[in-house]
Design a protein around this motif. Structure first.
Motif, PDB file in Angstrom:
ATOM      1  N   ALA A   1       0.761  -1.358  -0.111  1.00 15.24           N
ATOM      2  CA  ALA A   1      -0.079   0.005   0.040  1.00 15.24           C
ATOM      3  C   ALA A   1       0.831   1.256   0.019  1.00 15.24           C
ATOM      4  CB  ALA A   1      -0.863   0.048   0.955  1.00 15.24           C
ATOM      5  N   SER A   2       2.040   1.138   0.054  1.00 16.02           N
ATOM      6  CA  SER A   2       3.042   2.289   0.036  1.00 16.02           C
ATOM      7  C   SER A   2       3.245   2.791  -1.360  1.00 16.02           C
ATOM      8  CB  SER A   2       4.315   2.076   1.096  1.00 16.02           C
ATOM      9  OG  SER A   2       4.302   1.436   2.045  1.00 16.02           O
ATOM     10  N   ARG A   3       3.864   4.148  -1.502  1.00 16.76           N
ATOM     11  CA  ARG A   3       4.170   4.689  -2.628  1.00 16.76           C
ATOM     12  C   ARG A   3       5.556   4.982  -2.825  1.00 16.76           C
ATOM     13  NH1 ARG A   3      -0.029   6.474  -5.921  1.00 16.76           N
ATOM     14  NH2 ARG A   3      -2.329   6.204  -5.272  1.00 16.76           N
ATOM     15  N   LEU A   4       6.328   4.876  -3.759  1.00 12.73           N
ATOM     16  CA  LEU A   4       7.597   5.387  -4.161  1.00 12.73           C
ATOM     17  C   LEU A   4       7.202   6.810  -4.796  1.00 12.73           C
ATOM     18  CD1 LEU A   4      10.609   5.529  -4.176  1.00 12.73           C
ATOM     19  CD2 LEU A   4      10.223   4.303  -6.368  1.00 12.73           C
ATOM     20  N   ASP A   5       7.753   8.032  -4.139  1.00 13.32           N
ATOM     21  CA  ASP A   5       7.523   9.249  -4.610  1.00 13.32           C
ATOM     22  C   ASP A   5       8.815   9.986  -5.016  1.00 13.32           C
ATOM     23  OD1 ASP A   5       4.632   8.923  -4.053  1.00 13.32           O
ATOM     24  OD2 ASP A   5       4.756  10.097  -2.083  1.00 13.32           O
ATOM     25  N   LEU A   6       8.514  10.936  -6.012  1.00 13.89           N
ATOM     26  CA  LEU A   6       9.797  11.717  -6.322  1.00 13.89           C
ATOM     27  C   LEU A   6       9.383  12.745  -7.381  1.00 13.89           C
ATOM     28  CD1 LEU A   6      10.806  10.889  -9.932  1.00 13.89           C
ATOM     29  CD2 LEU A   6      11.090   8.634  -8.745  1.00 13.89           C
ATOM     30  N   GLN A   7      10.299  13.769  -7.499  1.00 14.93           N
ATOM     31  CA  GLN A   7       9.865  14.656  -8.552  1.00 14.93           C
ATOM     32  C   GLN A   7      11.119  14.937  -9.479  1.00 14.93           C
ATOM     33  OE1 GLN A   7       9.736  18.384  -6.230  1.00 14.93           O
ATOM     34  NE2 GLN A   7       7.928  17.979  -5.392  1.00 14.93           N
ATOM     35  N   LEU A   8      10.860  15.139 -10.739  1.00 13.30           N
ATOM     36  CA  LEU A   8      11.613  15.034 -11.780  1.00 13.30           C
ATOM     37  C   LEU A   8      11.104  15.923 -12.973  1.00 13.30           C
ATOM     38  CD1 LEU A   8      13.597  12.111 -13.010  1.00 13.30           C
ATOM     39  CD2 LEU A   8      12.343  13.423 -14.911  1.00 13.30           C
ATOM     40  N   GLY A   9      11.996  16.757 -13.909  1.00  9.53           N
ATOM     41  CA  GLY A   9      11.845  17.217 -14.834  1.00  9.53           C
ATOM     42  C   GLY A   9      13.037  17.128 -15.878  1.00  9.53           C
ATOM     43  N   ALA A  10      12.694  16.953 -17.137  1.00  8.50           N
ATOM     44  CA  ALA A  10      13.889  17.091 -18.081  1.00  8.50           C
ATOM     45  C   ALA A  10      14.098  18.435 -18.513  1.00  8.50           C
ATOM     46  CB  ALA A  10      13.206  16.345 -19.371  1.00  8.50           C
TER      47      ALA A  10
ATOM     48  N   GLN B   1       7.906  17.899 -12.195  1.00  8.98           N
ATOM     49  CA  GLN B   1       6.518  16.955 -12.041  1.00  8.98           C
ATOM     50  C   GLN B   1       6.770  15.830 -10.653  1.00  8.98           C
ATOM     51  OE1 GLN B   1       3.569  16.995 -13.792  1.00  8.98           O
ATOM     52  NE2 GLN B   1       2.883  15.408 -12.409  1.00  8.98           N
ATOM     53  N   SER B   2       5.800  15.801 -10.300  1.00 11.19           N
ATOM     54  CA  SER B   2       5.737  15.143  -9.221  1.00 11.19           C
ATOM     55  C   SER B   2       5.152  13.573  -9.791  1.00 11.19           C
ATOM     56  CB  SER B   2       4.815  15.044  -7.920  1.00 11.19           C
ATOM     57  OG  SER B   2       5.382  16.003  -7.227  1.00 11.19           O
ATOM     58  N   PHE B   3       6.064  12.277  -9.315  1.00 11.95           N
ATOM     59  CA  PHE B   3       5.632  10.952  -9.817  1.00 11.95           C
ATOM     60  C   PHE B   3       5.165  10.419  -8.486  1.00 11.95           C
ATOM     61  CE2 PHE B   3       8.134  12.927 -12.893  1.00 11.95           C
ATOM     62  CZ  PHE B   3       7.500  12.497 -14.136  1.00 11.95           C
ATOM     63  N   SER B   4       4.281   9.386  -8.478  1.00 10.03           N
ATOM     64  CA  SER B   4       4.065   8.508  -7.536  1.00 10.03           C
ATOM     65  C   SER B   4       3.364   7.199  -7.685  1.00 10.03           C
ATOM     66  CB  SER B   4       2.905   9.006  -6.538  1.00 10.03           C
ATOM     67  OG  SER B   4       2.434   8.422  -5.413  1.00 10.03           O
ATOM     68  N   ILE B   5       4.435   6.247  -7.389  1.00 11.96           N
ATOM     69  CA  ILE B   5       4.512   4.793  -7.902  1.00 11.96           C
ATOM     70  C   ILE B   5       3.909   3.861  -6.811  1.00 11.96           C
ATOM     71  CG2 ILE B   5       5.866   3.073  -9.008  1.00 11.96           C
ATOM     72  CD1 ILE B   5       7.873   5.262  -9.930  1.00 11.96           C
ATOM     73  N   PRO B   6       3.101   3.289  -6.969  1.00  9.53           N
ATOM     74  CA  PRO B   6       2.393   2.456  -5.656  1.00  9.53           C
ATOM     75  C   PRO B   6       3.430   1.087  -5.870  1.00  9.53           C
ATOM     76  CG  PRO B   6       0.659   3.139  -7.261  1.00  9.53           C
ATOM     77  CD  PRO B   6       1.750   3.734  -8.064  1.00  9.53           C
ATOM     78  N   LEU B   7       3.778   0.631  -4.683  1.00  6.01           N
ATOM     79  CA  LEU B   7       4.793  -0.456  -4.760  1.00  6.01           C
ATOM     80  C   LEU B   7       4.081  -1.632  -5.043  1.00  6.01           C
ATOM     81  CD1 LEU B   7       6.860   0.007  -1.558  1.00  6.01           C
ATOM     82  CD2 LEU B   7       7.087   0.919  -3.802  1.00  6.01           C
ATOM     83  N   ALA B   8       2.501  -1.520  -5.200  1.00  2.23           N
ATOM     84  CA  ALA B   8       1.735  -2.663  -5.546  1.00  2.23           C
ATOM     85  C   ALA B   8       1.806  -3.072  -7.268  1.00  2.23           C
ATOM     86  CB  ALA B   8       0.352  -2.635  -5.355  1.00  2.23           C
ATOM     87  N   ASP B   9       2.332  -1.842  -7.956  1.00  3.79           N
ATOM     88  CA  ASP B   9       2.472  -2.025  -9.035  1.00  3.79           C
ATOM     89  C   ASP B   9       3.935  -2.808  -9.410  1.00  3.79           C
ATOM     90  OD1 ASP B   9       0.418  -0.526  -9.709  1.00  3.79           O
ATOM     91  OD2 ASP B   9       1.330   1.176 -10.717  1.00  3.79           O
TER      92      ASP B   9
END
Length: 648
Positions: free
Chosen positions: A494-503, A598-606
């Motif tokens: 149920a946790s998420r890996l979060d980060l911000q990134l821009g090219a 941009q924020s990216f939020s990746i569910p660890l379930a994925d």
């Protein structure tokens, strides 16, 4: 279900044709929109937040009843209010005599004036109505700004909120450093509503929930809502301790629309804000506040009380400063704006206000009514692609459950993270450095031109110098996590890996062949020696304009790895072309773009879905693998884990 407003590209082209031939304008410069793909889905299945609600909308004015310049606050007030002494917070300077003569009062007798929209009848959920106040920013004091948010008042009253647009026109004009006064004034208006709700003769009697309050501010008002949130918890005014505060209102959320930041600096420092939900949005083509100053408060706002809070920032391409207010319109530099500003690329004003209705309404429902179903749209704007006006957006999001692995703020050691025991390493990178994120505009607040945030710049080129047909192994950047971190932080599916990134533009030259000396001239960097330049000297290189993408690879303590494509979790763009002025004024802007990550939020379930053997409770390494674009540069910030709210 309501659908998004369509903005035909032909409307922009026709303006270019009509105006461009006069010789006064150059070509219209806009980044081609990717909304057809980015906004192609409506993932969020919820009531459209800009749909009018079930309540009859009622309206009234409250105020002094004696206002010389505003007949609505003289002849039409339903509730008469007492004046307040703001003289220790607002100084009129050399304009005092003229202003006092025009208005008929001084800062010692400022009126509590406002126009209110409120729901008729009794609350349908059995609870009193939440209270929402909005305040305008600086404008011509004789061109009254408070009527310009009526479109919000009509919507929110129908949806069961008591909504008031606060009159502060008498603070507007050629005065400075008054935003603390604007924040204090908002709190005095809440005081007034407390009195209204306690009066049996008032239509608000017993109908307002003072534990559920939100404040909205536009421009200087956007800075003021942060000051109001800070002052709300203080016992004395920082600049004059003889002025006591006794507010402690139930402010749950603040919203800043195209705000300034740092015009008020108590003790010479930016105002700290804690433990309140925050939303800020800004238009790329803002001709007044020409940088996203609201990111500064976003970055310094902290969550310390263990409560369930969040903050979100949205950058809207082609939106301007004034169209959030129907009085201000599209002329951000006054009636003659077209002489200085290129107005051709602006989004339609109704579409800009539709965006405001959608996001503000969803924020109020989430923060003041605890409705979790709208949370996905703050985390990722693509969730409401069917609702949003057809332009481009960049979103940032962070919840109070976020625990950072690396923020790049704490020291100058590029190999250590923020969380204890986290180490950082790069492999085959041409650029690897930490830096301060800048704002683009030289129209700056008094403290600095930065976003109040450090970030990491990474550049790579997987080609090997002298052998374009044999690329090397993909470059990467990795975070190594200490054993037991997953258990200590309670991580799971149920946790998420979060980060911000821009090219960003630029890329290193091809890497050196394995074993070649550091100072060999064979590597093709822009300096011809080290290969560490950020701009490839080979202008015919087809890699230069490739869309940026990469893989996120997480490995657990047992050695099982799972990988996802980052672009599946949000658009990865280079900065959007933003030409606000008709002529390229090098003294006004460092760049014709703003770097907004941009924020990216990746569910660890994925990740578990990608590899069922992967254990999300025991991550040991997170790797950014630059395997999907041969060469490029990105800026990275705020990597960590968070927990999902129910429904988000």
């Amino acid at each position: 279900m309501k659908t998004r407003r369509s903005l035909a590209a032909a409307s922009v082209v026709s303006v270019v044709t009509a105006v461009g031939g006069t010789g006064c304008y150059g070509p219209l410069k806009l980044t081609p929109s990717d909304h057809a793909t980015v906004l192609s889905e409506q993932r969020l299945q919820a009531e459209h937040p800009a749909t009018p609600g079930p309540y009859e909308v009622r309206r009234l004015y409250y105020g002094s009843g004696t206002d010389r310049r505003r007949p609505e606050y003289r002849d039409s007030v339903t509730i008469v209010t007492e004046t307040v002494d703001a003289s220790r917070l607002v100084s009129l300077g050399a304009t005092a005599k003229e202003r006092n003569s025009y208005w008929g009062f001084t800062p010692k007798e400022f009126p509590i004036n406002g126009r209110a929209w409120y729901p008729g009848g009794e609350p349908r959920d059995g609870r009193p109505f939440p209270l929402v106040l909005i305040v305008h920013g600086n404008h011509d004091m004789k061109d009254f700004s408070d009527p310009g948010y009526g479109y919000l008042g009509e919507l929110f009253a129908s949806r069961g909120f008591v909504f008031a647009s606060v009159d502060m026109n008498f603070i507007n004009g050629a005065i400075r450093n008054e935003n603390d006064g604007r924040g204090w004034f908002l709190l005095k208006h809440i005081d007034a509503f407390r009195a209204f709700a306690a009066d049996e003769s008032s239509p608000f009697f017993g109908k307002i929930d003072f534990d559920r309050i939100a404040l909205i501010g536009h421009s200087r008002g956007g800075e003021a809502v942060g000051h109001a949130a800070a002052f709300n918890r203080l016992s004395r005014y920082p600049d004059d301790a003889s002025l006591e505060f006794d507010f402690n209102h139930g402010i749950r959320g603040i919203i800043a629309i195209a705000p300034v930041d740092g015009q008020y600096l108590p003790t010479g420092r930016l105002v700290p804000v804690e433990d309140v939900n925050y939303m800020v949005f800004h238009g790329s083509h803002d001709g007044d506040v020409t940088s996203f100053h609201g990111l500064r408060l976003y970055n310094r706002l902290s969550f310390t009380d263990g409560g369930d809070h969040f903050k979100t920032a949205i950058y809207m391409y082609r939106a301007n400063h004034g169209q959030w207010n129907t009085v201000w319109g599209n002329k951000d530099n006054g009636p003659r704006s077209a002489r200085r500003l290129d107005l051709r690329g602006l989004i339609d004003g109704e579409a800009q206000r539709e965006f405001a209705e959608i996001y503000i309404s969803a924020f109020l429902e989430t923060v003041l009514r605890d409705r979790a179903e709208y949370m996905p749209m703050f985390r990722d704007h693509r969730a409401i692609g069917g609702w949003l006006p057809e332009t481009m957006y960049i979103t940032q999001f962070e919840s109070s459950s976020f625990r950072p692995l690396a923020t790049f703020e704490e020291d100058i050691d590029v190999t250590t993270g923020t969380a204890h025991g986290v180490t950082l390493r790069g492999d085959s990178l041409g650029v690897w450095r930490e830096e301060l994120l800048d704002l683009r505009s030289r129209n700056r607040p008094t403290t600095s031109s930065s976003q109040e945030s450090n970030a990491l710049r990474l550049g790579w080129n997987n080609r090997v110098a002298g052998d374009a047909d044999a690329p090397g192994a993909p470059a990467s950047y990795a975070l190594s996590l200490p054993a037991g971190l997953g258990a200590d932080w309670g991580l799971g599916a149920a946790s998420r890996l979060d980060l911000q990134l821009g090219a960003v533009e630029g890329r290193p030259g091809p890497r050196r062949p394995e074993g070649e000396e550091e100072d060999s001239p064979a590597a093709g960097g822009d300096d011809g020696e080290t290969g560490r330049g950020e701009d490839d000297s080979d202008t015919d290189d087809p890699d230069g304009d490739d869309p940026i993408d990469l893989s996120i690879v997480v490995t657990d303590a047992g050695g099982e790895s799972a990988s996802v494509r980052l672009s599946d979790y949000g658009p990865i763009r280079r900065p959007l072309e933003t030409v606000v002025r008709r002529r390229n004024d090098a003294d006004a802007f460092d760049h014709q773009w703003e770097l907004v990550l941009q924020s990216f939020s990746i569910p660890l379930a994925d990740l578990v879905e990608a590899n069922p053997a992967f254990d999300p409770a025991r991550p040991r390494e997170i790797r950014l693998l630059f395997d999907r674009t041969p060469a490029g540069t990105v800026v990275l910030d705020n990597i960590g884990f968070s927990e999902s709210r129910p429904g988000s």
